[in-house]
Design a protein around this motif. Structure first.
Motif, mmCIF file in Angstrom:
data_model
loop_
_atom_site.group_PDB
_atom_site.id
_atom_site.type_symbol
_atom_site.label_atom_id
_atom_site.label_comp_id
_atom_site.label_asym_id
_atom_site.label_seq_id
_atom_site.Cartn_x
_atom_site.Cartn_y
_atom_site.Cartn_z
ATOM 1 N N LEU A 19 14.700 -10.188 22.283
ATOM 2 C CA LEU A 19 13.509 -9.369 22.065
ATOM 3 C C LEU A 19 13.582 -8.048 22.829
ATOM 4 N N ARG A 20 14.399 -8.011 23.855
ATOM 5 C CA ARG A 20 14.502 -6.783 24.656
ATOM 6 C C ARG A 20 15.357 -5.717 23.978
ATOM 7 N N LEU A 27 14.999 -4.559 13.389
ATOM 8 C CA LEU A 27 15.691 -4.971 12.164
ATOM 9 C C LEU A 27 15.210 -6.348 11.715
ATOM 10 N N VAL A 28 15.133 -7.286 12.646
ATOM 11 C CA VAL A 28 14.655 -8.631 12.316
ATOM 12 C C VAL A 28 13.226 -8.555 11.778
ATOM 13 N N VAL A 42 2.869 -13.271 13.657
ATOM 14 C CA VAL A 42 3.485 -13.644 14.935
ATOM 15 C C VAL A 42 4.381 -12.509 15.434
ATOM 16 N N LEU A 43 5.120 -11.892 14.527
ATOM 17 C CA LEU A 43 6.005 -10.798 14.934
ATOM 18 C C LEU A 43 5.220 -9.603 15.464
ATOM 19 N N THR A 44 4.082 -9.324 14.880
ATOM 20 C CA THR A 44 3.301 -8.189 15.375
ATOM 21 C C THR A 44 2.727 -8.483 16.754
ATOM 22 N N TYR A 105 22.081 -9.260 5.942
ATOM 23 C CA TYR A 105 21.736 -9.378 7.362
ATOM 24 C C TYR A 105 22.726 -10.292 8.087
ATOM 25 N N ALA A 106 23.068 -11.421 7.466
ATOM 26 C CA ALA A 106 24.031 -12.341 8.085
ATOM 27 C C ALA A 106 25.380 -11.658 8.282
ATOM 28 N N LEU A 107 25.792 -10.862 7.309
ATOM 29 C CA LEU A 107 27.058 -10.139 7.418
ATOM 30 C C LEU A 107 27.015 -9.118 8.549
ATOM 31 N N VAL A 108 25.929 -8.359 8.626
ATOM 32 C CA VAL A 108 25.784 -7.364 9.697
ATOM 33 C C VAL A 108 25.752 -8.059 11.057
ATOM 34 N N ARG A 109 25.040 -9.151 11.131
ATOM 35 C CA ARG A 109 24.953 -9.875 12.402
ATOM 36 C C ARG A 109 26.303 -10.464 12.814
#
Length: 114
Positions: A19-20, A27-28, A42-44, A105-109
């Motif tokens: 989170l930091r 991106l997430v 929850v993300l907000t 996203y999985a590829l970038v990660r």
């Protein structure tokens, strides 16, 4: 963070150290907002505990919700008119886009961790 540490141990706080990383969290957050039906609120709330700037979180929350709202509205509109083929097609296209986005996203990660 002092209030958070009242409720969570240091190990638990360190467990979400990603989170930091503002860029990664943003991106997430954006990708989750694109997916219809995911728990976006929850993300907000969590965004307030990150170093992300408030205006970036606001922009991501606004822009990221648009595709989900549009596809949900289209599918519901088609269904209310009895146009089930168009409603199903809208949902299939949405799921395909979600799958493609998740794969990207999985590829970038994966590339970022290697």
């Amino acid at each position: 963070m002092r209030v958070v540490r009242l409720f969570f141990s240091a190990e638990q706080v360190e467990g979400v150290s990603w989170l930091r990383d503002s860029a990664r969290f943003e991106l997430v957050m954006f990708l989750v907002f694109l997916i219809p039906g995911t728990p976006k609120d929850v993300l907000t709330y969590v965004a307030g505990l990150t170093p992300c700037r408030w205006w970036r979180v606001g922009a991501i929350a606004t822009v990221g919700r648009i595709p989900s709202v549009v596809t949900s509205t289209l599918a519901a509109g088609f269904a209310s008119q009895g146009n089930w083929a168009a409603a199903v097609a809208t949902l299939v296209v949405t799921l395909a886009l979600v799958g493609a986005g998740g794969g990207a996203y999985a590829l970038v990660r994966r590339r970022a961790t290697t």
